[in-house]
Scaffold this motif. Structure first.
Motif, PDB file in Angstrom:
ATOM      1  N   ALA A 140      77.578  41.979  45.113  1.00 17.53           N
ATOM      2  CA  ALA A 140      78.656  42.905  44.864  1.00 17.53           C
ATOM      3  C   ALA A 140      78.574  43.326  43.337  1.00 17.53           C
ATOM      4  CB  ALA A 140      79.741  41.779  45.031  1.00 17.53           C
ATOM      5  N   TRP A 141      77.871  42.625  42.526  1.00 15.81           N
ATOM      6  CA  TRP A 141      77.857  43.057  41.122  1.00 15.81           C
ATOM      7  C   TRP A 141      76.971  44.132  41.048  1.00 15.81           C
ATOM      8  CZ3 TRP A 141      73.799  42.845  37.318  1.00 15.81           C
ATOM      9  CH2 TRP A 141      74.291  43.136  36.123  1.00 15.81           C
ATOM     10  N   ILE A 142      75.942  44.072  41.729  1.00 18.48           N
ATOM     11  CA  ILE A 142      74.963  44.876  41.758  1.00 18.48           C
ATOM     12  C   ILE A 142      75.391  46.415  42.516  1.00 18.48           C
ATOM     13  CG2 ILE A 142      72.590  45.781  42.697  1.00 18.48           C
ATOM     14  CD1 ILE A 142      71.698  42.998  42.144  1.00 18.48           C
ATOM     15  N   GLY A 143      75.774  46.115  43.717  1.00 10.38           N
ATOM     16  CA  GLY A 143      76.506  47.457  44.476  1.00 10.38           C
ATOM     17  C   GLY A 143      75.188  48.114  45.071  1.00 10.38           C
ATOM     18  N   GLY A 144      75.488  49.177  45.403  1.00 11.04           N
ATOM     19  CA  GLY A 144      74.387  50.142  45.944  1.00 11.04           C
ATOM     20  C   GLY A 144      73.931  49.693  47.251  1.00 11.04           C
ATOM     21  N   ASN A 145      72.525  49.500  47.308  1.00  9.16           N
ATOM     22  CA  ASN A 145      71.771  49.152  48.242  1.00  9.16           C
ATOM     23  C   ASN A 145      71.808  47.683  48.731  1.00  9.16           C
ATOM     24  OD1 ASN A 145      70.830  51.909  49.172  1.00  9.16           O
ATOM     25  ND2 ASN A 145      68.904  51.526  47.715  1.00  9.16           N
ATOM     26  N   ALA A 146      72.375  46.911  47.641  1.00 12.91           N
ATOM     27  CA  ALA A 146      72.648  45.676  47.708  1.00 12.91           C
ATOM     28  C   ALA A 146      73.556  45.255  48.431  1.00 12.91           C
ATOM     29  CB  ALA A 146      72.496  44.977  46.428  1.00 12.91           C
TER      30      ALA A 146
END
Length: 223
Positions: free
Chosen positions: A35-41
């Motif tokens: 959730a912190w990384i966001g994007g494709n994660a």
């Protein structure tokens, strides 16, 4: 399996409970990171949510048919018992419980409830940027917005419950000299009296229930 005292202590947590606990811990950490990384994660975040929903469903079922100390009836007590226990932990000597103590029992319920809300709301959430839950298309935009808001607010609630849980474990370790971590690894507790009527849960039944929960979650997200 009878609960007998040995050099390792008293058999308390059966294998399904221990696997559930540590698998859930790793998944929650993964959810926070993705959730912190966001994007494709966020794709991994979605898979983690499905896994957590599966585990929570299993743990609820295991609370009725699992080992002695895994069952809700063993550790869910009324408000009076919880208050009395809360007062007693400030006094000495401290008497360890075989399973969850009255406060810990309510902590388990709160954690399971929050995890269930978090994973379920994620199925309907839609942030219009990175992620859309698999069931969002089946509800109105307004309902999806509500689910997204619940998902965001409950995330803070869940993190608070986790912080309280960690603080409680450290309190028992440092102030009461009771190690709650080791039994969740070994399955055995020290310094408690054995209960000859206690039993471990059936591992094959646990595997069947976990498989059923995984199948149910798969069917839901494929609707």
């Amino acid at each position: 399996m009878a609960d007998r005292r040995s050099n390792r202590g008293v058999a308390t947590w059966d294998l399904p409970v221990r696997i559930f606990h540590w698998a859930l811990m790793l998944l929650v950490i993964s959810q926070i990171v993705t959730a912190w990384i966001g994007g494709n994660a966020m794709q991994f975040h979605a898979f983690g949510g499905y896994a957590i929903l599966t585990l929570v469903g299993f743990r609820i079922l295991w609370g009725f048919v699992g080992g002695t100390y895994a069952r809700f009836r063993d550790f869910v007590r009324g408000p009076g018992a919880m208050i009395r226990y809360a007062k007693s932990i400030l006094k000495s000597p401290h008497t360890p419980h075989r399973g969850h103590n009255p406060l810990g029992g309510w902590s388990v319920l709160a954690m399971l409830g929050s995890l269930l809300v978090q994973a379920s709301s994620g199925l309907f959430a839609n942030d219009d940027v990175m992620m859309e839950g698999p069931l969002a298309k089946h509800v109105s935009d307004h309902a999806s917005e509500i689910a997204t808001a619940i998902h965001d607010v409950n995330a803070a609630v869940l993190l608070t419950l986790i912080a309280i849980h960690i603080a409680a474990v450290l309190f028992y370790l440092l102030a009461k000299k009771e190690n709650l971590i080791a039994p969740m690894i070994t399955g055995h507790k020290q310094s408690v009296m054995p209960d000859e009527s206690a039993r471990y849960g059936n591992v094959w039944l646990a595997a069947l229930l976990l498989g059923c929960c995984a199948g149910a979650v798969y069917l839901v997200i494929r609707i």
